[in-house]
Design an enzyme around this catalytic site. Structure first.
Site, PDB file in Angstrom:
ATOM      1  CE1 TYR A 209      -3.706  10.010   1.949  1.00  0.00           C
ATOM      2  CE2 TYR A 209      -4.457   8.406   0.345  1.00  0.00           C
ATOM      3  CZ  TYR A 209      -3.434   9.001   1.043  1.00  0.00           C
ATOM      4  OH  TYR A 209      -2.144   8.600   0.845  1.00  0.00           O
TER       5      TYR A 209
ATOM      6  CE  LYS B 147      -6.974  15.047  -1.902  1.00  0.00           C
ATOM      7  NZ  LYS B 147      -6.866  13.607  -2.050  1.00  0.00           N
TER       8      LYS B 147
ATOM      9  N   PRO C 210       2.871  17.729  -0.147  1.00  0.00           N
ATOM     10  CG  PRO C 210       4.909  16.593  -0.046  1.00  0.00           C
ATOM     11  CD  PRO C 210       4.320  17.971   0.023  1.00  0.00           C
TER      12      PRO C 210
ATOM     13  CG  HIS D 140      -2.284   0.998  -1.050  1.00  0.00           C
ATOM     14  ND1 HIS D 140      -1.282   1.611  -0.326  1.00  0.00           N
ATOM     15  CD2 HIS D 140      -1.692  -0.060  -1.662  1.00  0.00           C
ATOM     16  CE1 HIS D 140      -0.142   0.973  -0.504  1.00  0.00           C
ATOM     17  NE2 HIS D 140      -0.373  -0.041  -1.321  1.00  0.00           N
TER      18      HIS D 140
ATOM     19  CE1 TYR E  75       0.303  10.811   4.475  1.00  0.00           C
ATOM     20  CE2 TYR E  75      -0.619   8.598   4.244  1.00  0.00           C
ATOM     21  CZ  TYR E  75      -0.250   9.805   3.700  1.00  0.00           C
ATOM     22  OH  TYR E  75      -0.415  10.017   2.341  1.00  0.00           O
TER      23      TYR E  75
END
Length: 391
Positions: free
Chosen positions: A385, A297, A293, A72, A201
């Site tokens: 991220y 991480k 979550p 991704h 998200y």
């Protein structure tokens, strides 16, 4: 039984550490309290940072990941019925993430360990870690109906929050930092192709939602729900209807429904134990720290811990210096606290607390608008991220 490194726990951290040590010619024994099918089936994280992907490849555990994993190059932020894509490679100099479930990582590492690694004992329950402050620590464990002792030069506790390793650190030397959140994630697995090719998200007035996936044909989705929610309290139709509400946009995007094969609820918590080392006992992964979550991480932090330990032990063997081993806790905690900070930021950015005020709602929207309108703010998110460097 004797070995150089006794590893408690055959999750991805313990298994990867065993592999790294094998590649360096250092012997180890892995003790895992569960049986092999359980380890290979327990559902956990599914997002691998760029650094984790690189480590797995270098350790010889990347072949199936590269074949079956889903690279991704970004995520989508969704709020106020709008969509914004964060382009990771463009913002980070080429870094990305990989969707590849922890269960699959464990399967790959178990196969390698059983093929050419040291002993990997399933259904071997670690009972205590003894003499951690000496140069001869040992792990007392139960296997095949009898108690045994594993004598080691070093013990690495990869046995999670409820394991025995952390309990061997004297209470007067320990400091803990913790935050619990008044909400949880209701997660589902569904036999339906993902409705988007990258993670989504979503911040919504009714609560957070996440669109993820396990494969091109299996979707993984989450809803923010009150803390203590029972999975069975939501019907399948209620889950899909709520997901549709929270992912709604002003364009023609639609959420695809399919049979739900699994439901679970994940509590949200932040936790850090300091120090991560006591004598020759080293804590790694959830034994030392837990993150909500939202920032993806947890597994990646555990990988960073064991890479740091392996490097330090190899340095000790090659130079005779214990400098890196002595610095293990401080080195890991620098990265841990950055990951805690990022996970907290993502959680508070996207979730709505039960007592949220209109002022707090507006602040969330302002923070999201800042990320989507400022390259500097967007870069900060993308860099965090895709992963903090392992020192």
């Amino acid at each position: 039984m004797r070995t150089t490194v006794g590893i408690i726990g055959a999750g991805p951290a313990g298994l990867l550490l065993a592999r790294l040590l094998t590649d360096a010619g250092i012997d180890s024994v892995v003790l895992e309290s569960r049986d092999r099918p359980y380890v290979e089936q327990r559902q956990r994280a599914g997002i691998l940072e760029q650094g984790t992907v690189d480590v797995l490849r270098a350790a010889g555990a990347g072949e199936r990941m590269d074949r079956e994993g889903l690279r991704h190059d970004g995520i989508e932020l969704r709020y106020d019925r709008t969509r914004h894509r964060v382009d990771f490679p463009a913002l980070t100099g080429g870094r990305s993430v990989m969707v590849y479930a922890q269960t699959e990582v464990c399967k790959d590492l178990i196969a390698l360990q059983l093929k050419d690694g040291g002993p990997l004992l399933f259904e071997a329950e670690a009972l205590t870690v003894e003499d951690a402050a000496t140069d001869r620590p040992r792990v007392r464990f139960r296997h095949e109906g009898r108690e045994d002792v594993l004598d080691c030069d070093y013990v690495v506790g990869c046995d999670g929050f409820w394991g025995v390793a952390r309990k061997a650190v004297p209470a007067d030397l320990s400091r803990t930092f913790e935050r619990t959140y008044p909400f949880a994630w209701l997660g589902i697995l569904a036999d339906v192709p993902p409705s988007h090719d990258e993670l989504v998200y979503a911040r919504h007035d009714r609560g957070f939602a996440l669109l993820s996936m396990r494969s091109p044909s299996v979707s993984r989705l989450y809803l923010q729900v009150p803390e203590g929610t029972a999975p069975e309290s939501w019907t399948d139709d209620e889950i899909w209807a709520e997901l549709e509400r929270r992912f709604e946009t002003d364009d023609d995007w639609r959420l695809a429904r399919g049979p739900i094969t699994q439901k679970s609820v994940t509590p949200m918590r932040s936790y850090v134990h300091e120090p991560m080392r006591h004598g020759r006992l080293f804590l790694a992964g959830d034994a030392a720290h837990i993150v909500p979550p939202t920032g993806a991480k947890g597994l990646n932090l555990a990988v960073g811990d064991v890479v740091t330990f392996a490097r330090a032990l190899i340095h000790r063997r090659e130079t005779g210096s214990a400098e890196l081993l002595d610095a293990y806790s401080a080195t890991c905690l620098r990265r841990v606290w950055q990951a805690e900070r990022f996970s907290y930021d993502m959680t508070t950015l996207l979730h709505r607390t039960p007592d949220a005020t209109p002022f707090e709602d507006r602040l969330q929207l302002a923070r999201l608008a800042r990320i989507t309108s400022s390259r500097a703010a967007e870069t900060e998110l993308a860099e965090a991220y895709t992963g903090f460097p392992v020192d």
